[in-house]
Scaffold this motif. Structure first.
Motif, PDB file in Angstrom:
ATOM      1  N   ARG A 177      15.303  60.124  51.440  1.00  0.00           N
ATOM      2  CA  ARG A 177      13.861  59.893  51.482  1.00  0.00           C
ATOM      3  C   ARG A 177      13.116  60.751  50.467  1.00  0.00           C
ATOM      4  O   ARG A 177      12.076  60.336  49.928  1.00  0.00           O
ATOM      5  N   ALA A 178      13.639  61.941  50.194  1.00  0.00           N
ATOM      6  CA  ALA A 178      12.991  62.820  49.222  1.00  0.00           C
ATOM      7  C   ALA A 178      12.957  62.186  47.840  1.00  0.00           C
ATOM      8  O   ALA A 178      12.023  62.428  47.062  1.00  0.00           O
ATOM      9  N   GLU A 179      13.960  61.364  47.509  1.00  0.00           N
ATOM     10  CA  GLU A 179      14.000  60.710  46.200  1.00  0.00           C
ATOM     11  C   GLU A 179      12.762  59.839  45.983  1.00  0.00           C
ATOM     12  O   GLU A 179      12.312  59.658  44.853  1.00  0.00           O
ATOM     13  N   PHE A 180      12.192  59.322  47.079  1.00  0.00           N
ATOM     14  CA  PHE A 180      11.029  58.433  46.969  1.00  0.00           C
ATOM     15  C   PHE A 180       9.743  59.094  47.479  1.00  0.00           C
ATOM     16  O   PHE A 180       8.742  58.422  47.691  1.00  0.00           O
ATOM     17  N   GLY A 181       9.794  60.406  47.699  1.00  0.00           N
ATOM     18  CA  GLY A 181       8.613  61.122  48.152  1.00  0.00           C
ATOM     19  C   GLY A 181       8.220  60.798  49.575  1.00  0.00           C
ATOM     20  O   GLY A 181       7.037  60.894  49.934  1.00  0.00           O
ATOM     21  N   LEU A 182       9.186  60.421  50.400  1.00  0.00           N
ATOM     22  CA  LEU A 182       8.909  60.062  51.790  1.00  0.00           C
ATOM     23  C   LEU A 182       9.130  61.264  52.701  1.00  0.00           C
ATOM     24  O   LEU A 182      10.119  61.996  52.552  1.00  0.00           O
ATOM     25  N   GLY A 183       8.246  61.444  53.637  1.00  0.00           N
ATOM     26  CA  GLY A 183       8.420  62.479  54.631  1.00  0.00           C
ATOM     27  C   GLY A 183       9.194  61.958  55.824  1.00  0.00           C
ATOM     28  O   GLY A 183       9.846  60.911  55.762  1.00  0.00           O
ATOM     29  N   GLY A 184       9.090  62.643  56.931  1.00  0.00           N
ATOM     30  CA  GLY A 184       9.852  62.233  58.102  1.00  0.00           C
ATOM     31  C   GLY A 184       9.137  61.243  58.987  1.00  0.00           C
ATOM     32  O   GLY A 184       9.735  60.682  59.904  1.00  0.00           O
ATOM     33  N   ASP A 185       7.822  61.044  58.755  1.00  0.00           N
ATOM     34  CA  ASP A 185       7.037  60.235  59.686  1.00  0.00           C
ATOM     35  C   ASP A 185       6.905  58.764  59.290  1.00  0.00           C
ATOM     36  O   ASP A 185       6.722  57.905  60.148  1.00  0.00           O
ATOM     37  N   GLU A 186       6.927  58.480  57.983  1.00  0.00           N
ATOM     38  CA  GLU A 186       6.727  57.083  57.567  1.00  0.00           C
ATOM     39  C   GLU A 186       7.860  56.198  58.066  1.00  0.00           C
ATOM     40  O   GLU A 186       9.021  56.588  58.036  1.00  0.00           O
ATOM     41  N   ARG A 187       7.499  55.022  58.514  1.00  0.00           N
ATOM     42  CA  ARG A 187       8.513  54.015  58.840  1.00  0.00           C
ATOM     43  C   ARG A 187       8.604  53.061  57.653  1.00  0.00           C
ATOM     44  O   ARG A 187       7.598  52.532  57.184  1.00  0.00           O
ATOM     45  N   VAL A 188       9.838  52.845  57.194  1.00  0.00           N
ATOM     46  CA  VAL A 188      10.065  52.074  55.966  1.00  0.00           C
ATOM     47  C   VAL A 188      10.997  50.909  56.269  1.00  0.00           C
ATOM     48  O   VAL A 188      12.128  51.104  56.742  1.00  0.00           O
ATOM     49  N   GLY A 189      10.540  49.698  55.976  1.00  0.00           N
ATOM     50  CA  GLY A 189      11.400  48.527  56.054  1.00  0.00           C
ATOM     51  C   GLY A 189      12.071  48.300  54.722  1.00  0.00           C
ATOM     52  O   GLY A 189      11.595  48.759  53.679  1.00  0.00           O
ATOM     53  N   VAL A 190      13.177  47.572  54.728  1.00  0.00           N
ATOM     54  CA  VAL A 190      13.877  47.292  53.486  1.00  0.00           C
ATOM     55  C   VAL A 190      14.304  45.822  53.462  1.00  0.00           C
ATOM     56  O   VAL A 190      14.730  45.269  54.482  1.00  0.00           O
ATOM     57  N   PHE A 191      14.147  45.208  52.314  1.00  0.00           N
ATOM     58  CA  PHE A 191      14.601  43.842  52.043  1.00  0.00           C
ATOM     59  C   PHE A 191      15.630  43.933  50.930  1.00  0.00           C
ATOM     60  O   PHE A 191      15.422  44.649  49.943  1.00  0.00           O
ATOM     61  N   VAL A 192      16.744  43.202  51.061  1.00  0.00           N
ATOM     62  CA  VAL A 192      17.793  43.212  50.041  1.00  0.00           C
ATOM     63  C   VAL A 192      18.150  41.772  49.702  1.00  0.00           C
ATOM     64  O   VAL A 192      18.456  40.971  50.594  1.00  0.00           O
ATOM     65  N   GLY A 193      18.124  41.427  48.427  1.00  0.00           N
ATOM     66  CA  GLY A 193      18.517  40.079  48.012  1.00  0.00           C
ATOM     67  C   GLY A 193      18.060  39.787  46.605  1.00  0.00           C
ATOM     68  O   GLY A 193      17.056  40.339  46.144  1.00  0.00           O
ATOM     69  N   HIS A 194      18.790  38.936  45.925  1.00  0.00           N
ATOM     70  CA  HIS A 194      18.436  38.564  44.555  1.00  0.00           C
ATOM     71  C   HIS A 194      17.607  37.284  44.499  1.00  0.00           C
ATOM     72  O   HIS A 194      16.869  37.073  43.547  1.00  0.00           O
ATOM     73  N   GLU A 195      17.747  36.420  45.502  1.00  0.00           N
ATOM     74  CA  GLU A 195      16.976  35.173  45.540  1.00  0.00           C
ATOM     75  C   GLU A 195      15.771  35.384  46.452  1.00  0.00           C
ATOM     76  O   GLU A 195      15.814  35.090  47.640  1.00  0.00           O
ATOM     77  N   PHE A 196      14.694  35.888  45.897  1.00  0.00           N
ATOM     78  CA  PHE A 196      13.531  36.240  46.715  1.00  0.00           C
ATOM     79  C   PHE A 196      12.978  35.042  47.478  1.00  0.00           C
ATOM     80  O   PHE A 196      12.550  35.169  48.627  1.00  0.00           O
ATOM     81  N   SER A 197      12.974  33.863  46.845  1.00  0.00           N
ATOM     82  CA  SER A 197      12.379  32.695  47.478  1.00  0.00           C
ATOM     83  C   SER A 197      13.177  32.261  48.700  1.00  0.00           C
ATOM     84  O   SER A 197      12.630  32.154  49.801  1.00  0.00           O
ATOM     85  N   ARG A 198      14.482  32.003  48.518  1.00  0.00           N
ATOM     86  CA  ARG A 198      15.293  31.534  49.653  1.00  0.00           C
ATOM     87  C   ARG A 198      15.386  32.586  50.749  1.00  0.00           C
ATOM     88  O   ARG A 198      15.364  32.261  51.938  1.00  0.00           O
ATOM     89  N   LYS A 199      15.464  33.842  50.375  1.00  0.00           N
ATOM     90  CA  LYS A 199      15.667  34.890  51.369  1.00  0.00           C
ATOM     91  C   LYS A 199      14.361  35.390  51.989  1.00  0.00           C
ATOM     92  O   LYS A 199      14.378  36.243  52.870  1.00  0.00           O
ATOM     93  N   GLY A 200      13.231  34.844  51.524  1.00  0.00           N
ATOM     94  CA  GLY A 200      11.985  35.014  52.265  1.00  0.00           C
ATOM     95  C   GLY A 200      11.205  36.285  52.021  1.00  0.00           C
ATOM     96  O   GLY A 200      10.449  36.717  52.895  1.00  0.00           O
ATOM     97  N   LEU A 201      11.327  36.889  50.827  1.00  0.00           N
ATOM     98  CA  LEU A 201      10.569  38.113  50.569  1.00  0.00           C
ATOM     99  C   LEU A 201       9.065  37.887  50.739  1.00  0.00           C
ATOM    100  O   LEU A 201       8.351  38.760  51.242  1.00  0.00           O
ATOM    101  N   SER A 202       8.569  36.726  50.335  1.00  0.00           N
ATOM    102  CA  SER A 202       7.139  36.448  50.446  1.00  0.00           C
ATOM    103  C   SER A 202       6.637  36.610  51.875  1.00  0.00           C
ATOM    104  O   SER A 202       5.520  37.105  52.107  1.00  0.00           O
ATOM    105  N   PHE A 203       7.448  36.220  52.861  1.00  0.00           N
ATOM    106  CA  PHE A 203       7.031  36.322  54.258  1.00  0.00           C
ATOM    107  C   PHE A 203       6.932  37.788  54.693  1.00  0.00           C
ATOM    108  O   PHE A 203       6.069  38.139  55.503  1.00  0.00           O
ATOM    109  N   ALA A 204       7.816  38.622  54.153  1.00  0.00           N
ATOM    110  CA  ALA A 204       7.735  40.049  54.469  1.00  0.00           C
ATOM    111  C   ALA A 204       6.537  40.695  53.787  1.00  0.00           C
ATOM    112  O   ALA A 204       5.826  41.509  54.397  1.00  0.00           O
ATOM    113  N   ILE A 205       6.284  40.329  52.522  1.00  0.00           N
ATOM    114  CA  ILE A 205       5.131  40.893  51.808  1.00  0.00           C
ATOM    115  C   ILE A 205       3.830  40.503  52.499  1.00  0.00           C
ATOM    116  O   ILE A 205       2.968  41.347  52.772  1.00  0.00           O
ATOM    117  N   ARG A 206       3.676  39.215  52.796  1.00  0.00           N
ATOM    118  CA  ARG A 206       2.447  38.774  53.466  1.00  0.00           C
ATOM    119  C   ARG A 206       2.360  39.318  54.888  1.00  0.00           C
ATOM    120  O   ARG A 206       1.272  39.541  55.417  1.00  0.00           O
TER     121      ARG A 206
END
Length: 386
Positions: A192-221
């Motif tokens: 977390r220190a690599e990204f300047g994150l402390g202990g309190d923030e909750r962070v979600g993660v999305f992994v995938g190369h095909e943003f459209s099929r894998k639904g990144l837009s739904f997570a962003i919105r």
């Protein structure tokens, strides 16, 4: 000692079909089997020189390679197998030969799930070739068994091709339980220190190369209804990252989305995150869901691929509709629940992945191979090689 030949375009550690075949090879050998490879390089009898990814020429070359390996590779694979009559062959892609075919996805099911019209599917000659090739594969007797990676994958196969010639077995992909594991407190703090994150923030993660099929837009919105969370995005290329970044800015959440691009050190990055979000339209299995669960991340996923068979609401994550508000509500829930409840979800995530280590998955393939050998011994001679 059981002898196995794996037929796969390319094999090696990493993700995708090549990584699945590589893990199986390592574990099958550890279980005492003899394993050989028949790859694209084997068929061409020389090594393929890699080209830069994500270029028009690379895509053209990839299409040519797929067609060549499907046609010429099939003939050469049959000769290769004829010289090894005591082996059970497991084919992972393209070639229409082998006792077992592992279905890593159904192209037409994937495109239908994204709302593509039949005309758009069939006007692409490569798509038409794949459909016709796989119709021969599944409606005939080129293989004795078709392995599907989930029950949903098996349903998609039947819905696309009708009556299937080979019998269907469901064997999910596995996960490297040593590489993907919950981080120690020190590892989490460092990640977390690599990204300047402390202990309190909750962070979600999305992994995938095909943003459209894998639904990144739904997570962003969805971030619009999840004000207490950040989102880390791993994968993609410059063009689709730029499009998604613009979408995040348009919806007022640009400062809460971090685009990292393709990364090789996925376990280290997961260690910096709290939960995994994956609103995909179609998956045969989605290995990354298993990897996230093994890393102790609760999963928010649509009920596609293997997710509905492993994700249990309130135990190791949540299944959601492919809707920004539905996704966002679960993201906010995971961002705001108390630490004790969150820790229980994390333990549930890890526990749900543990039965799917690659060693156990390899045992299932080895048992299938031994069963096919026993059946072959009583089969007519002309069916012996599948």
């Amino acid at each position: 000692m059981t002898r196995i030949v794996q037929i796969v375009p390319f094999i090696g550690p990493g993700t995708g079909v090549a990584g699945v075949a590589w893990h199986l090879e390592q574990e099958l050998r550890a279980l005492g089997a003899t394993v050989e490879q028949f790859t694209f390089d084997s068929a061409r009898r020389r090594r393929m020189v890699p080209w830069p990814r994500n270029t028009i020429l690379a895509r053209i070359r990839g299409g040519w390679r797929m067609i060549w390996f499907s046609m010429v590779g099939t003939r050469r694979a049959k000769r290769f197998l004829a010289e090894r009559p005591d082996a059970i062959s497991i084919c992972h892609n393209n070639v229409v030969a082998g006792d077992v075919y592992v279905n890593h996805g159904v192209l037409l099911a994937s495109m239908r799930a994204r709302g593509r019209s039949p005309w758009r599917i069939y006007r692409n000659p490569v798509h038409l070739f794949i459909y016709l090739r796989d119709r021969i594969r599944y409606r005939g007797h080129a293989h004795r068994v078709a392995v599907c990676l989930s029950e949903g994958d098996a349903d998609d196969l039947r819905a696309t091709y009708g009556p299937i010639g080979p019998r269907i077995e469901v064997i999910p992909n596995g996960v490297d339980l040593d590489r993907f594991r919950p981080p120690t407190a020190k590892e989490r703090t460092s990640a977390r220190a690599e990204f300047g994150l402390g202990g309190d923030e909750r962070v979600g993660v999305f992994v995938g190369h095909e943003f459209s099929r894998k639904g990144l837009s739904f997570a962003i919105r969805g971030l619009a209804t999840a004000p207490s969370t950040l989102l880390m995005v791993i994968g993609g290329n410059d063009d689709i990252i730029a499009e998604s970044h613009a979408e995040a800015i348009e919806h007022g959440v640009g400062d809460r989305v971090l685009f990292l691009g393709p990364r090789a050190n996925l376990p280290d990055l997961l260690a910096a995150c709290d939960y995994f979000v994956f609103p995909s339209a179609y998956e045969a299995n989605a290995l990354v869901v298993l990897e996230a669960l093994a890393a102790g991340l609760p999963v928010i996923a649509t009920p596609v691929g293997f997710a509905p068979e492993i994700v249990r609401d309130g135990v190791n994550g949540y299944l959601v509709e492919r809707d920004p508000e539905a996704v966002g509500e679960r993201m906010e829930e995971l961002a705001t629940i108390d630490d004790e409840a969150f820790a229980a979800l994390s333990r549930g995530a890890r526990a749900s992945a543990e039965p799917y280590g690659w060693r156990e998955v390899a045992r299932r393939y080895l048992a299938l191979a031994e069963q096919l050998l026993a059946e072959r011994s009583t089969a007519p001679a002309d069916r012996a090689t599948g």
